[in-house]
Design an enzyme around this catalytic site. Structure first.
Site, PDB file in Angstrom:
ATOM      1  N   GLU A 100       0.822  -1.215   0.000  1.00 41.52           N
ATOM      2  CA  GLU A 100       0.000   0.000   0.000  1.00 41.52           C
ATOM      3  C   GLU A 100       0.855   1.264   0.000  1.00 41.52           C
ATOM      4  O   GLU A 100       0.574   2.240   0.686  1.00 41.52           O
ATOM      5  CB  GLU A 100      -0.962  -0.014   1.193  1.00 41.52           C
ATOM      6  CG  GLU A 100      -1.948  -1.171   1.152  1.00 41.52           C
ATOM      7  CD  GLU A 100      -2.959  -1.137   2.273  1.00 41.52           C
ATOM      8  OE1 GLU A 100      -4.131  -1.439   2.025  1.00 41.52           O
ATOM      9  OE2 GLU A 100      -2.574  -0.813   3.417  1.00 41.52           O
TER      10      GLU A 100
ATOM     11  N   ASP B  28      -8.414  -8.984   3.634  1.00 40.60           N
ATOM     12  CA  ASP B  28      -8.192  -7.885   4.584  1.00 40.60           C
ATOM     13  C   ASP B  28      -9.286  -7.849   5.642  1.00 40.60           C
ATOM     14  O   ASP B  28     -10.171  -6.986   5.585  1.00 40.60           O
ATOM     15  CB  ASP B  28      -8.138  -6.545   3.843  1.00 40.60           C
ATOM     16  CG  ASP B  28      -7.729  -5.382   4.736  1.00 40.60           C
ATOM     17  OD1 ASP B  28      -7.254  -5.638   5.853  1.00 40.60           O
ATOM     18  OD2 ASP B  28      -7.892  -4.227   4.321  1.00 40.60           O
TER      19      ASP B  28
ATOM     20  N   GLU C 186     -13.263  -2.648  11.499  1.00 43.78           N
ATOM     21  CA  GLU C 186     -13.187  -1.855  10.275  1.00 43.78           C
ATOM     22  C   GLU C 186     -14.241  -2.275   9.253  1.00 43.78           C
ATOM     23  O   GLU C 186     -14.787  -1.435   8.532  1.00 43.78           O
ATOM     24  CB  GLU C 186     -11.787  -2.013   9.678  1.00 43.78           C
ATOM     25  CG  GLU C 186     -11.566  -1.316   8.367  1.00 43.78           C
ATOM     26  CD  GLU C 186     -10.166  -1.552   7.824  1.00 43.78           C
ATOM     27  OE1 GLU C 186      -9.905  -1.092   6.696  1.00 43.78           O
ATOM     28  OE2 GLU C 186      -9.338  -2.199   8.512  1.00 43.78           O
TER      29      GLU C 186
END
Length: 722
Positions: A312, A386, A414
């Site tokens: 990332e 993820d 998340e």
């Protein structure tokens, strides 16, 4: 033992006892006490606990033993309704605690402490000087502390404490929280306020909050904290911030908590003035060696470094044509003289790599198996994408027999509704840990790889991305505390711990021991994560959230710069069908698993339908095992998720007699939000997928409340945690 040091403690205990005695069990609570509330045992049940806790006889006067004494005095006095303080001689019901090295009394009992290591403990009822006492013994003080919390937990949950003969030792060496906290006190994927680390006021100001944080972690066996975000700032390794980390380490040390730091791979350039961060450059290696020496001079028991590299956009060794092993080993050499470890994250994917993102970590790390130094552990997320609401276990577990792998779970939610959706994550953790990798053979669970038994690794670890912030209740919602709690309990024993009994423990300690409360609330908790999966990502769908902040549904998103950031990349829905083909006819990601596992995922007659669309692209009219079409099954699963949340609201509404008004009202409000947002997720997703399937809703399934254009127009640029 210096008894003169203790009278202020007894005064404190008596004052605390008075508070407990006059407090109303239904009085408002804000959640700050977590599961360590120590409210009085009910009349009629308290007698055995009073008899088993008449006095405290500590062996030694170390900071940790003093913490044990304070905790036992506080807990036992609160639970029994009677002041429990230090005595000079063992009497009936005395609790004697310490190590053989600190106490001839304990050494003379010849207790079987072998095999307990530095953190394990023994709790046993013995006869001492003609009286029955309870002994908490360990090889090190920290084991005594863990044993004290175990004894208190048994009383809190109303278990017998007579005739005890208990042994416990952690199966995992590194049991850490990863704080994704930034130096400006924002928290990436944090939903509980600001970071609790007030970097500006450190190192000179260390509020009681930091001690309470360490105490809570010690109570569930957590022994380390990575203080800063994996997307880190190189300033964390400068002298002022090392001093701030050292101040936290001083607070944490009596509670057995070591501090760790996330490090930025390019730090030698950003704060060291070097022209390169190439791990094979001698100047870079010397810089890291000197930096490790500097850190350990300030923090002698510093744990080590956590690294996110070449993922990332983060810098890493691949920027210089080097491997992950080259980068990790450079840092490992710098830390090795001090006993430190490198936790190198395997969460990697690249915009330039057209391969299925599910496969990228395996493709990069499997060839490096056996090339990492002994003090390197590779930290692997529970799944290959993820932290999705449901993922099959990561294929790296079992694929790297020569390299220790550390589990990384997300405690902060998340992708599971942030702090406002009730989703108990114990079932998610258990589902992953109990998965059979078939490596090296049948029965080789992920848990046995994490605890080192599968391949004989001594360096083991389990990390949880923390959900802790400055909110008074620590985690943004009361039920999110349970995810912190179950993580710690499972990290202690990944294979033997189960989600349901831990939910019961937590509910009893946090709210009420009344079975009329515990049984329905535990049932609600155990079904809550499945409800979220149903209304967000049913049947193996994944990565359907909105852009950036990940708040709310966005299955239509297709315009982001990197293909693997777009939900359409994952669901691949069109007029013909839906799902990601990861079998041999598609990306063949199944081949990264052991043959037995791969065959199960690839075979439509065998695959668990909860993972169906993760591994298969199927026509909308594919016949499910229920006899329904895939389209109908998907819509009805969305419906079931919304209905389940409605049932959770009803369950909680009936719990009002057992919960203080403040916490009852806050949980009620959040469940109301969850029900509304569950319907939003369902309606928006169904409205979008219907435009592709061109099929009617199943009989009895409600129409979406709004049009697809309405849902696509929603925008939340200031959603938290981004």
């Amino acid at each position: 033992m210096r008894l003169a040091a203790w009278p202020p403690l007894i005064v404190l205990v008596l004052a605390s006892l008075l508070t407990f005695a006059v407090s109303d069990p239904a009085a408002a609570e804000d959640g700050y006490e977590l599961w360590l509330r120590y409210r009085p045992v009910e009349e009629g049940a308290v007698r055995p606990y009073r008899a088993a806790a008449t006095g405290l006889l500590p062996a030694g006067d170390t900071p940790t033993i003093r913490a044990v004494t304070t905790e036992l005095a506080r807990g036992l006095s609160g639970l029994t309704g009677r002041a429990v303080g230090i005595v000079e001689r063992p009497g009936a019901g005395t609790i004697v605690y310490g190590t053989p090295a600190s106490s001839p009394l304990i050494a003379g009992l010849d207790l079987p402490l072998e095999g307990l290591g530095e953190e394990g403990y023994l709790i046993r009822s013995v006869r001492l000087e003609g009286r029955t006492v309870t002994v908490i013994a360990a090889n090190r003080d920290i084991g005594v502390l863990y044993g004290a919390f175990d004894l208190l937990r048994r009383i809190q949950t109303r278990q017998p404490v007579a005739d005890l003969d208990l042994r416990s030792a952690p199966a995992v060496k590194l049991r850490l929280l990863n704080h994704w906290d930034n130096l400006d006190r924002t928290v990436e994927r944090g939903y509980a306020g600001q970071s609790i680390w007030d970097w500006h006021r450190l190192p000179d100001f260390t509020p009681r909050l930091y001690t309470d944080y360490a105490r809570a972690n010690a109570s569930i066996g957590i022994n380390g904290a990575v203080l800063n975000n994996v997307n880190t700032n190189a300033l964390s390794l400068t002298a002022p911030y090392i001093a701030k980390a050292a101040a936290l380490a001083d607070v944490f040390r009596p509670w057995g908590i070591r501090v760790y730091l996330s490090v930025r791979f390019s730090a030698p350039m950003e704060i060291g003035g070097l022209p390169t961060a190439d791990p094979l450059d001698p100047r870079v290696r010397e810089w890291w060696t000197a930096k490790a020496d500097e850190v350990y001079a300030a923090i002698p028991d510093f744990g080590g470094f956590l690294v996110k590299a070449n993922s990332e956009g983060q810098p890493g060794p691949q920027d210089y044509g080097r491997s992950h092993a080259d980068g990790a080993n450079m840092l490992a050499e710098a830390l090795a003289p001090h006993g430190g470890v490198v936790m190198w994250r395997a969460f990697v994917y690249s915009h330039e790599n057209p391969e299925d993102r599910h496969k990228q970590a395996g493709a990069e790390f499997e060839p490096l198996d056996g090339r990492f130094l002994p003090n390197v552990i590779v930290q692997v997320k529970n799944g290959a994408i993820d932290f999705q609401p449901r993922e099959p276990f990561h294929p790296l577990f079992g694929a790297m027999s020569k390299t220790p792998l550390m589990m990384e779970f997300q405690i902060t939610k998340e992708y599971l509704g942030f702090a406002t959706h009730l989703a108990y994550l114990g079932p998610l953790y258990e589902e992953v840990l109990q998965s059979d990798t078939h490596r090296p053979g049948r029965g080789s669970s992920v848990a046995r790889i994490v605890d080192g038994r599968a391949f004989g690794h001594a360096l083991t670890g389990m990390a949880g991305v923390a959900n802790i912030g400055s909110d008074r209740n620590w985690s943004g919602s009361h039920f999110d505390q349970a995810n912190w709690y179950v993580f710690g309990r499972m990290a202690w024993d990944p294979e033997g711990t189960r989600a349901r009994p831990i939910a019961g423990e937590w509910a009893r300690m946090t709210f009420s021991n009344d079975a009329r409360f515990v049984e329905p609330v535990v049932a609600m908790m155990m079904g809550s994560r499945e409800a979220v999966v149903d209304y967000m990502t049913p049947l193996g769908l994944h990565h359907l959230m909105a852009t950036g902040h990940h708040y709310g549904p966005g299955p239509w998103v297709s315009d982001l710069s990197r293909p693997e950031w777009n939900p359409v990349y994952y669901h691949r829905a069109d007029a013909q069908g839906i799902g990601f083909d990861r079998t041999e006819s598609g990306s063949n990601a199944v081949a990264q698993y052991a043959p037995e596992v791969a065959a199960g995922f690839a075979d439509l007659s065998r695959v668990d339908e909860r993972y169906l669309l993760w591994f298969h692209h199927l026509p909308w009219d594919h016949r499910m095992r229920s006899g329904r079409t895939l389209w109908d099954e998907m819509v009805l699963t969305y419906d079931r998720g919304v209905t389940t949340v409605g049932g959770m609201r009803g369950t909680w509404a009936s719990m009002q007699p057992y919960v203080d008004d403040q916490r009852f009202d806050e949980v009620s409000a959040f469940l109301s939000i969850q029900q509304k947002e569950a319907r939003w997720w369902r309606d928006a997703s169904v409205a979008y997928f219907r435009t592709l399937s061109s099929r009617p809703l199943p009989a009895g399934s409600p129409e979406p409340e709004h049009s697809l254009d309405h849902y696509r127009a929603l925008s939340f640029p200031e959603a938290p945690g981004n």
